[in-house]
Structures are given as structure tokens and as C-alpha cells.
Design a protein around this motif. Structure first.
Motif, PDB file in Angstrom:
ATOM      1  N   GLY A 196      -1.922   9.025   4.718  1.00 21.96           N
ATOM      2  CA  GLY A 196      -1.751   7.894   5.841  1.00 21.96           C
ATOM      3  C   GLY A 196      -1.775   8.214   6.964  1.00 21.96           C
ATOM      4  N   THR A 197      -1.715   7.452   8.156  1.00 19.86           N
ATOM      5  CA  THR A 197      -1.797   7.541   9.533  1.00 19.86           C
ATOM      6  C   THR A 197      -0.325   7.719  10.309  1.00 19.86           C
ATOM      7  N   GLY A 198       0.577   7.265   9.424  1.00 23.61           N
ATOM      8  CA  GLY A 198       1.766   7.179  10.297  1.00 23.61           C
ATOM      9  C   GLY A 198       1.932   6.090  11.148  1.00 23.61           C
ATOM     10  N   LEU A 199       1.136   5.007  10.992  1.00 20.82           N
ATOM     11  CA  LEU A 199       1.099   3.951  11.968  1.00 20.82           C
ATOM     12  C   LEU A 199       1.374   2.692  11.186  1.00 20.82           C
ATOM     13  N   GLY A 200       1.427   2.830   9.836  1.00 19.33           N
ATOM     14  CA  GLY A 200       1.688   1.391   9.319  1.00 19.33           C
ATOM     15  C   GLY A 200       2.851   0.790   9.507  1.00 19.33           C
ATOM     16  N   LEU A 201       4.200   1.362   9.462  1.00 17.82           N
ATOM     17  CA  LEU A 201       5.235   0.976   9.614  1.00 17.82           C
ATOM     18  C   LEU A 201       5.515   0.573  10.997  1.00 17.82           C
ATOM     19  N   ALA A 202       4.988   1.221  12.067  1.00 15.24           N
ATOM     20  CA  ALA A 202       4.943   0.858  13.381  1.00 15.24           C
ATOM     21  C   ALA A 202       4.478  -0.625  13.706  1.00 15.24           C
ATOM     22  N   ARG A 262       9.637  -3.140  -3.643  1.00 14.68           N
ATOM     23  CA  ARG A 262      10.341  -2.006  -4.370  1.00 14.68           C
ATOM     24  C   ARG A 262       9.328  -1.262  -5.069  1.00 14.68           C
ATOM     25  N   ASP A 263       9.741   0.078  -4.923  1.00 16.82           N
ATOM     26  CA  ASP A 263       9.142   0.860  -5.768  1.00 16.82           C
ATOM     27  C   ASP A 263       9.751   2.009  -6.409  1.00 16.82           C
ATOM     28  N   ALA A 264       9.521   2.813  -7.553  1.00 16.24           N
ATOM     29  CA  ALA A 264      10.194   3.724  -8.266  1.00 16.24           C
ATOM     30  C   ALA A 264       9.546   5.083  -8.111  1.00 16.24           C
ATOM     31  N   GLU A 269       0.879  -1.244  -0.114  1.00 16.54           N
ATOM     32  CA  GLU A 269      -0.091  -0.059   0.049  1.00 16.54           C
ATOM     33  C   GLU A 269       0.776   1.296   0.133  1.00 16.54           C
ATOM     34  N   ASN A 270       1.900   1.417   0.788  1.00 18.61           N
ATOM     35  CA  ASN A 270       2.818   2.240   0.961  1.00 18.61           C
ATOM     36  C   ASN A 270       3.560   2.531  -0.476  1.00 18.61           C
ATOM     37  N   ALA A 271       4.243   1.604  -1.160  1.00 19.16           N
ATOM     38  CA  ALA A 271       4.717   1.456  -2.237  1.00 19.16           C
ATOM     39  C   ALA A 271       3.778   2.184  -3.400  1.00 19.16           C
ATOM     40  N   ILE A 272       2.582   1.676  -3.232  1.00 22.01           N
ATOM     41  CA  ILE A 272       1.573   2.395  -4.213  1.00 22.01           C
ATOM     42  C   ILE A 272       1.206   3.733  -4.011  1.00 22.01           C
ATOM     43  N   LYS A 273       1.109   4.023  -2.699  1.00 26.85           N
ATOM     44  CA  LYS A 273       0.774   5.423  -2.298  1.00 26.85           C
ATOM     45  C   LYS A 273       1.872   6.522  -2.798  1.00 26.85           C
ATOM     46  N   TYR A 274       3.052   6.092  -2.426  1.00 27.32           N
ATOM     47  CA  TYR A 274       4.609   6.836  -2.795  1.00 27.32           C
ATOM     48  C   TYR A 274       5.184   6.806  -4.193  1.00 27.32           C
ATOM     49  N   SER A 275       4.154   6.277  -5.056  1.00 28.01           N
ATOM     50  CA  SER A 275       4.709   5.882  -6.398  1.00 28.01           C
ATOM     51  C   SER A 275       3.972   6.849  -7.410  1.00 28.01           C
ATOM     52  N   GLY A 288       5.606  17.120   4.003  1.00 33.27           N
ATOM     53  CA  GLY A 288       5.752  17.886   2.509  1.00 33.27           C
ATOM     54  C   GLY A 288       5.650  16.534   1.638  1.00 33.27           C
ATOM     55  N   GLN A 289       5.562  15.346   2.200  1.00 25.29           N
ATOM     56  CA  GLN A 289       5.449  14.301   0.957  1.00 25.29           C
ATOM     57  C   GLN A 289       4.069  14.150   0.781  1.00 25.29           C
ATOM     58  N   LYS A 290       3.580  14.284  -0.416  1.00 25.53           N
ATOM     59  CA  LYS A 290       2.093  14.186  -0.819  1.00 25.53           C
ATOM     60  C   LYS A 290       1.992  12.954  -1.204  1.00 25.53           C
ATOM     61  N   TYR A 297       4.982   8.809  12.979  1.00 26.90           N
ATOM     62  CA  TYR A 297       6.156   9.554  12.196  1.00 26.90           C
ATOM     63  C   TYR A 297       5.759   9.543  10.780  1.00 26.90           C
ATOM     64  N   ARG A 298       5.829  10.670  10.028  1.00 22.20           N
ATOM     65  CA  ARG A 298       5.521  10.906   8.676  1.00 22.20           C
ATOM     66  C   ARG A 298       6.479  12.031   8.098  1.00 22.20           C
ATOM     67  N   VAL A 299       6.900  11.733   7.045  1.00 23.33           N
ATOM     68  CA  VAL A 299       7.779  12.708   6.318  1.00 23.33           C
ATOM     69  C   VAL A 299       7.055  13.795   5.598  1.00 23.33           C
TER      70      VAL A 299
HETATM   71  P1  ADP Z   1       1.679   6.078   6.447  1.00 22.03           P
HETATM   72  O1  ADP Z   1       0.254   5.774   7.034  1.00 22.03           O
HETATM   73  O2  ADP Z   1       1.975   7.493   6.789  1.00 22.03           O
HETATM   74  O3  ADP Z   1       1.950   5.883   5.216  1.00 22.03           O
HETATM   75  P2  ADP Z   1       3.722   4.593   7.311  1.00 22.03           P
HETATM   76  O4  ADP Z   1       4.096   4.410   9.001  1.00 22.03           O
HETATM   77  O5  ADP Z   1       3.279   3.566   6.577  1.00 22.03           O
HETATM   78  O6  ADP Z   1       2.602   5.600   7.620  1.00 22.03           O
HETATM   79  O7  ADP Z   1       5.140   5.165   6.878  1.00 22.03           O
HETATM   80  C1  ADP Z   1       5.610   6.384   7.722  1.00 22.03           C
HETATM   81  C2  ADP Z   1       5.969   7.375   6.579  1.00 22.03           C
HETATM   82  O8  ADP Z   1       7.252   6.786   5.815  1.00 22.03           O
HETATM   83  C3  ADP Z   1       5.286   7.746   5.476  1.00 22.03           C
HETATM   84  O9  ADP Z   1       4.390   8.811   5.810  1.00 22.03           O
HETATM   85  C4  ADP Z   1       5.995   8.137   4.407  1.00 22.03           C
HETATM   86  O10 ADP Z   1       6.542   9.489   4.507  1.00 22.03           O
HETATM   87  C5  ADP Z   1       7.099   7.228   4.436  1.00 22.03           C
HETATM   88  N1  ADP Z   1       7.162   6.076   3.648  1.00 22.03           N
HETATM   89  C6  ADP Z   1       6.678   4.938   3.932  1.00 22.03           C
HETATM   90  N2  ADP Z   1       6.762   3.968   2.805  1.00 22.03           N
HETATM   91  C7  ADP Z   1       7.165   4.771   1.812  1.00 22.03           C
HETATM   92  C8  ADP Z   1       7.590   4.602   0.449  1.00 22.03           C
HETATM   93  N3  ADP Z   1       7.430   3.223  -0.188  1.00 22.03           N
HETATM   94  N4  ADP Z   1       8.191   5.588  -0.204  1.00 22.03           N
HETATM   95  C9  ADP Z   1       8.148   6.652   0.100  1.00 22.03           C
HETATM   96  N5  ADP Z   1       8.000   7.105   1.421  1.00 22.03           N
HETATM   97  C10 ADP Z   1       7.411   6.119   2.451  1.00 22.03           C
END
Ligand code: ADP
Length: 305
Positions: free
Chosen positions: A253-259, A222-224, A160-166, A245-247, A241-243
Motif C-alpha cells: 500500500g501507499t498509506g494514502l487510501g484512508l486519508a 468487515r474482515d477477519a 481493497e484494504n480488507a482483502i489486502k489485510y485478510s 511490520g504488517q505484511k 501512515y502505515r502500521v
Molecule cells: P495502505 O495503502 O497502506 O493500505 P491506507 O491509508 O489505506 O494505506 O491504510 C493505512 C494503514 O492502515 C495500512 O497500511 C494498514 O497498516 C492499516 N489498515 C488499513 N485497513 C486495514 C485492515 N482492513 N486491516 C488491517 N490493517 C489495515
């Protein structure tokens, strides 16, 4: 009050006892503090969409009552905010469930290659909607001892993240390999070249000798896409935690997925590596220990003719 027993303890016959109490208390305080921080963050995150909803209800009751155009616009924002609250609550519940189970070793036999292929089927439509191609490279079985629904959650969160930030027109690949050594599992991706930064987020625990013989299955996504600046990598799996300015489009997102991913991986005694190069893309690799193969039992006695 705790300094005095420590001093006495150090001078007494069992100094280590007093020290043990101190360190215990520090970790309890740290845990309390983390819980309090988490509650504060969670409340703040929920309060933001709630405040926005309250504001729009007020407006709709007031001057926007007769303005059909404004009313539709506001209702659609309210729908987005409600959806955001639902995502937050789902992720919070998921995180708390995962944390509760963290000390229980999982026991099912799970094929992570099948999970990767299913993930592509499930998330294919979302990828296509965004113009992102998605494929699985997971032909061989890769069995781990795990909890199936949690491993599905890991694969889905990463994809989901890979798609979201692709970006539209790019490709997402979920790859699974089995039977790798720890070294291969952690370092075998070079798809981003030398410029990429790399951070290992969770490290498998256990005895060094056990780890040396262990084989791992790796799920690599892997994403590009937009990529992540080096300084953010170590903090990505912190809750909320979220980066900046990353649209990420409408499905913010919620910033909880990777936790959540980190907790599941550490429950499985696995590890988790992030590599990224800004503007080029990211690779998230989760490695999970495979069951140790028992040596085949030799048949005793003379062979029958
Ligand atoms: P979110 O729900 O915001 O995606 P995550 O905990 O899954 O929360 O990810 C935390 C942050 O890591 C994201 O807000 C994003 O800034 C960055 N991130 C995660 N996966 C990617 C990715 N594949 N490419 C770029 N940035 C990513």
C-alpha cells in the motif's frame, strides 16, 4: 512584530480584533507546515522506488548484462517498483482532487447499496486470487446526496484494504444499511466483541438540532484479517501512515487510501469509525447523511366525488 499589535489590541477598545489576526496567522503557518511536510513525505516515498530503479539499471548495464537469470529477477523487481510509483502517483492525484473539491457540497442522488454490490463484482477476482471470500449484504436502496465516483472510491479503498489485510480462507463482507440514527450508525457493529478497540475518525459537522433528526446510510466493511493494534487506530487516516511490520503481500500500500476516504467522507458531512482487534479482524464503518424527507403536502379543498 506581531506581539506588539496584540498587546495594544488587548488594551484598546476592540481586543478581539487583534486576537483574530493572531489565530489566523497560526492556522496559516500550520497549513504551510502541513503542506511542506506533505511534499517532503511525497518526495521521499517517490524517491525510494526511483533509487531502486536507478540501482538496477546500473547493475544491468554492468555485471548482470550476461547473466540471464539475474536479469529476469532484476527486471521483475523493476516492474514492481514501477507499479509502486504508479500507485503512489495515482493516490497523490486522487488525494489532491478530493481536497480541491472539499468545500463544494456534492449534489447527486446516489444509491450506496448499488455501489457496494458493484464493488464486490469489481474486486471479486482479486479476492479469489488470494483465497478470500467476499460478499455484499446490501439488498435495500440507501440513497444519499453525494458524488458517485468519490463514494465508489471510498467503498473500493475499504474493500481493497480488507482483502489486502485478510488471510486466505477468511471472509470479507460489505454491508449497507439506510435510515439509521447517528447513534445506531456509529455504534451498531458488535461483530468483534468486547476486546475490540474503536475510534471515530471524522465526525459529521453541522448544527446539533439538525444532526438529531438526521438519518444516515452506513457502508460497513468487515474482515477477519490481521487486525490493527489499538495504538495505531487514531492515526490510520494520516497521509502515509502505515502500521509497521504488517505484511500486505505484493500489492504493497501507499498509506494514502484512508486519508482519501477521510476527505471524501468529510466532504459528504459524514463520519467514519474503525474498530479492530488484533488477530481477529477489523470493521470500517462510513456513515453518510441521507437527504431530509420533506413532509408530504396536504391537498386542500373538498374531495371530489
Ligand atoms: P495502505 O495503502 O497502506 O493500505 P491506507 O491509508 O489505506 O494505506 O491504510 C493505512 C494503514 O492502515 C495500512 O497500511 C494498514 O497498516 C492499516 N489498515 C488499513 N485497513 C486495514 C485492515 N482492513 N486491516 C488491517 N490493517 C489495515
Amino acid at each position: 512584530a506581531h506581539v506588539i499589535p496584540l498587546k495594544t489590541g488587548l488594551e484598546g477598545p476592540f481586543p478581539w480584533r487583534a486576537l483574530l489576526v493572531m489565530s489566523d496567522e497560526t492556522s496559516i503557518k500550520r497549513a504551510d507546515r502541513m503542506r511542506a511536510d506533505f511534499l517532503a513525505n511525497a518526495s521521499h516515498e517517490l524517491r525510494t522506488p526511483l533509487a531502486s530503479l536507478a540501482g538496477f539499471i546500473e547493475t544491468l548495464r554492468g555485471h548482470a548484462r550476461e547473466d540471464i537469470g539475474a536479469r529476469d529477477r532484476f527486471l521483475s523487481i523493476m516492474q514492481d517498483q514501477t507499479e509502486r510509483m504508479r500507485r503512489l502517483i495515482d493516490d497523490l492525484l486522487s488525494l489532491s482532487r478530493v481536497e480541491m473539491d472539499e468545500h463544494l457540497p456534492p449534489s447527486d442522488e446516489v444509491d450506496v447499496a448499488a455501489i457496494a454490490r458493484d464493488t464486490v463484482d469489481v474486486l471479486g477476482p482479486i479476492a479469489r486470487e488470494k483465497g478470500v471470500m467476499i460478499e455484499a449484504d446490501a439488498d435495500e436502496r440507501a440513497i444519499v446526496t453525494g458524488q458517485r465516483d468519490q463514494l465508489i472510491e471510498v467503498a473500493q479503498n475499504l474493500v481493497e484494504n480488507a482483502i489486502k489485510y485478510s488471510v486466505s480462507g477468511s471472509r470479507v463482507v460489505i454491508e449497507v444499511r439506510g435510515g439509521l440514527t447517528r447513534e445506531q450508525a456509529e455504534h451498531s457493529s458488535h461483530s468483534l466483541g468486547n476486546q475490540a478497540a474503536r475510534v471515530t475518525i471524522a465526525v459529521p459537522s453541522g448544527s446539533a438540532s439538525g444532526q438529531a433528526k438526521r438519518r444516515f446510510a452506513v457502508i460497513r466493511v468487515r474482515d477477519a484479517g490481521v487486525g490493527i493494534e489499538r495504538r495505531h487506530l487514531p492515526r490510520l487516516s494520516e497521509r502515509f501512515y502505515r502500521v509497521d511490520g504488517q505484511k500486505s503481500g505484493p500489492k504493497e500500500g501507499t498509506g494514502l487510501g484512508l486519508a482519501i476516504v477521510k476527505h471524501i467522507v468529510s466532504r459528504h458531512r459524514g463520519g467514519f469509525v474503525v474498530e479492530s482487534a488484533q488477530g481477529e479482524g477489523s470493521v470500517f464503518s462510513v456513515f453518510l447523511p441521507m437527504p431530509v424527507e420533506k413532509p408530504a403536502i396536504q391537498e386542500a379543498g373538498p374531495a371530489r366525488s
